[in-house]
Motif scaffolding. Sequence first.
Motif, PDB file in Angstrom:
ATOM      1  N   THR A  77     -14.195  22.832  20.109  1.00  9.05           N
ATOM      2  CA  THR A  77     -12.893  22.369  19.651  1.00  9.05           C
ATOM      3  C   THR A  77     -12.483  21.156  20.468  1.00  9.05           C
ATOM      4  O   THR A  77     -12.720  21.099  21.684  1.00  9.05           O
ATOM      5  CB  THR A  77     -11.824  23.468  19.788  1.00  9.05           C
ATOM      6  OG1 THR A  77     -11.719  23.875  21.161  1.00  9.05           O
ATOM      7  CG2 THR A  77     -12.186  24.671  18.927  1.00  9.05           C
ATOM      8  N   GLY A  79      -9.482  17.585  20.351  1.00  4.79           N
ATOM      9  CA  GLY A  79      -8.318  16.996  19.700  1.00  4.79           C
ATOM     10  C   GLY A  79      -8.696  16.065  18.566  1.00  4.79           C
ATOM     11  O   GLY A  79      -8.034  16.032  17.534  1.00  4.79           O
ATOM     12  N   ASP A  80      -9.769  15.301  18.738  1.00  2.00           N
ATOM     13  CA  ASP A  80     -10.267  14.390  17.707  1.00  2.00           C
ATOM     14  C   ASP A  80     -11.742  14.723  17.445  1.00  2.00           C
ATOM     15  O   ASP A  80     -12.634  14.253  18.171  1.00  2.00           O
ATOM     16  CB  ASP A  80     -10.126  12.943  18.168  1.00  2.00           C
ATOM     17  CG  ASP A  80     -10.446  11.950  17.066  1.00  2.00           C
ATOM     18  OD1 ASP A  80     -10.880  12.387  15.975  1.00  2.00           O
ATOM     19  OD2 ASP A  80     -10.265  10.734  17.285  1.00  2.00           O
ATOM     20  N   PRO A  81     -12.036  15.553  16.455  1.00  4.32           N
ATOM     21  CA  PRO A  81     -13.427  15.943  16.207  1.00  4.32           C
ATOM     22  C   PRO A  81     -14.346  14.772  15.899  1.00  4.32           C
ATOM     23  O   PRO A  81     -15.528  14.798  16.263  1.00  4.32           O
ATOM     24  CB  PRO A  81     -13.316  16.900  15.014  1.00  4.32           C
ATOM     25  CG  PRO A  81     -11.930  17.428  15.064  1.00  4.32           C
ATOM     26  CD  PRO A  81     -11.107  16.283  15.574  1.00  4.32           C
ATOM     27  N   GLY A 107      -9.283  14.003   8.626  1.00  7.78           N
ATOM     28  CA  GLY A 107      -8.140  14.869   8.385  1.00  7.78           C
ATOM     29  C   GLY A 107      -7.259  14.353   7.258  1.00  7.78           C
ATOM     30  O   GLY A 107      -7.085  13.151   7.054  1.00  7.78           O
ATOM     31  N   ASP A 112      -7.762  19.906   7.969  1.00 10.41           N
ATOM     32  CA  ASP A 112      -7.901  19.427   9.343  1.00 10.41           C
ATOM     33  C   ASP A 112      -9.229  18.696   9.516  1.00 10.41           C
ATOM     34  O   ASP A 112     -10.227  19.043   8.870  1.00 10.41           O
ATOM     35  CB  ASP A 112      -7.835  20.603  10.325  1.00 10.41           C
ATOM     36  CG  ASP A 112      -6.470  21.268  10.328  1.00 10.41           C
ATOM     37  OD1 ASP A 112      -5.482  20.576  10.044  1.00 10.41           O
ATOM     38  OD2 ASP A 112      -6.403  22.485  10.622  1.00 10.41           O
ATOM     39  N   SER A 114     -12.843  17.640  10.937  1.00  7.23           N
ATOM     40  CA  SER A 114     -13.938  18.441  11.494  1.00  7.23           C
ATOM     41  C   SER A 114     -15.207  17.614  11.448  1.00  7.23           C
ATOM     42  O   SER A 114     -15.291  16.589  10.762  1.00  7.23           O
ATOM     43  CB  SER A 114     -14.121  19.757  10.729  1.00  7.23           C
ATOM     44  OG  SER A 114     -14.455  19.502   9.379  1.00  7.23           O
ATOM     45  N   THR A 221     -14.268  21.366  15.596  1.00  4.62           N
ATOM     46  CA  THR A 221     -13.008  21.480  14.870  1.00  4.62           C
ATOM     47  C   THR A 221     -11.872  21.055  15.783  1.00  4.62           C
ATOM     48  O   THR A 221     -12.059  20.819  16.985  1.00  4.62           O
ATOM     49  CB  THR A 221     -12.788  22.919  14.378  1.00  4.62           C
ATOM     50  OG1 THR A 221     -12.832  23.814  15.501  1.00  4.62           O
ATOM     51  CG2 THR A 221     -13.874  23.327  13.391  1.00  4.62           C
ATOM     52  N   THR A 222     -10.683  20.979  15.201  1.00  2.00           N
ATOM     53  CA  THR A 222      -9.518  20.589  15.982  1.00  2.00           C
ATOM     54  C   THR A 222      -9.061  21.746  16.867  1.00  2.00           C
ATOM     55  O   THR A 222      -9.390  22.908  16.625  1.00  2.00           O
ATOM     56  CB  THR A 222      -8.367  20.163  15.065  1.00  2.00           C
ATOM     57  OG1 THR A 222      -8.071  21.246  14.166  1.00  2.00           O
ATOM     58  CG2 THR A 222      -8.737  18.936  14.260  1.00  2.00           C
ATOM     59  N   THR A 223      -8.278  21.390  17.874  1.00  2.00           N
ATOM     60  CA  THR A 223      -7.724  22.408  18.757  1.00  2.00           C
ATOM     61  C   THR A 223      -6.776  23.298  17.973  1.00  2.00           C
ATOM     62  O   THR A 223      -5.989  22.817  17.152  1.00  2.00           O
ATOM     63  CB  THR A 223      -6.983  21.747  19.924  1.00  2.00           C
ATOM     64  OG1 THR A 223      -7.872  20.827  20.567  1.00  2.00           O
ATOM     65  CG2 THR A 223      -6.482  22.780  20.906  1.00  2.00           C
TER      66      THR A 223
END
Length: 321
Positions: A77, A79-81, A107, A112, A114, A221-223
């Motif tokens: 995980t 913040g910016d995949p 996104g 979101d 990924s 993936t995102t946080t």
Amino acid sequence: MRKLAVLCVGLLGLALLVGCGADKSAGSGGSTAVTAGPAPVSPPGFREQAPAPGEGRGQETDAVDRKEVVTGSIALTAGDPIAAAARVADRVREAGGRLDSRTEQPGTDDIDPSASLTVRVPADKTDAFVNGLGGIGTLTRVSVNRDDVTMQWEDLDARIKALQASVDRLRALISSAASTADLIAAEQALSSRQGELDSLTAQKRLLDDQVALSTLTIEITTTAKDSDEGPSNFWDGVVAGWNSLVDWLKDAIVFVGKAIPWVGFLAIIGGLVFGLVRVVRRKRRTPSAPSGLAQPTTVAAQTGAPDAPDSGQGDHQTEQP
């Protein structure tokens, strides 16, 4: 008295004889034990299983020569995949590996961002590479499997060597063939053996690649977002209400925009249906009009009163005054 002395001498002599016999038996037993000492010999099977000189070094060599196929699945995980995927790709190149596939999903309002990568990393650097991913994001799941394929690799290697020797012999036989029949038979056998050899060589080459480079699938993936527990004060409530109103208006505008084409389409269909109904009704009324006009004539004919008497009666009424 003399008898007693003779008896004592006899007993003493018997004791001496018994002692000498015991010493002889003990001496003979000791010599038997010494002679039988080197007699036991270890069984051949046990001797083959016993450690040989340098066997410890051989075991270490076997451990080093083990062939393992390493596969793994990693969940990360960040913040910016998308940016994290780029950093992972850079790490793979730095480790001397390669990138087999890379999929990125930017996104949107409903989805979101990924990213998904399938990377090949040198097997001896796999652990260091996985540990280094912690500096890019948060590792939420790590699964690494090691499959021992030593026996499969050795089997392929032995079959390849045997087939290669057979191919070499067939080539030598072709070069020294004395007749056309022998030449044709040798070429057919060579073709079959060469095809099998190429197939096994390709399998071994693929296995070597799997052993040399581990295969890792990385999902980024995102946080995880904190759950929204609602506003905690008046001003937060006003802001939340305003945001919900704006969102509702946006949704309403979008809905109206989507509905306008449908309203126009339904209006056209309704106009066509209305016109068709009016035409049908007009056609039904048109044939009934002549029958209605003919009814007064029919009624007059049914009365049976001729026109002439009516006119004569009018004249008669005129003459009376």
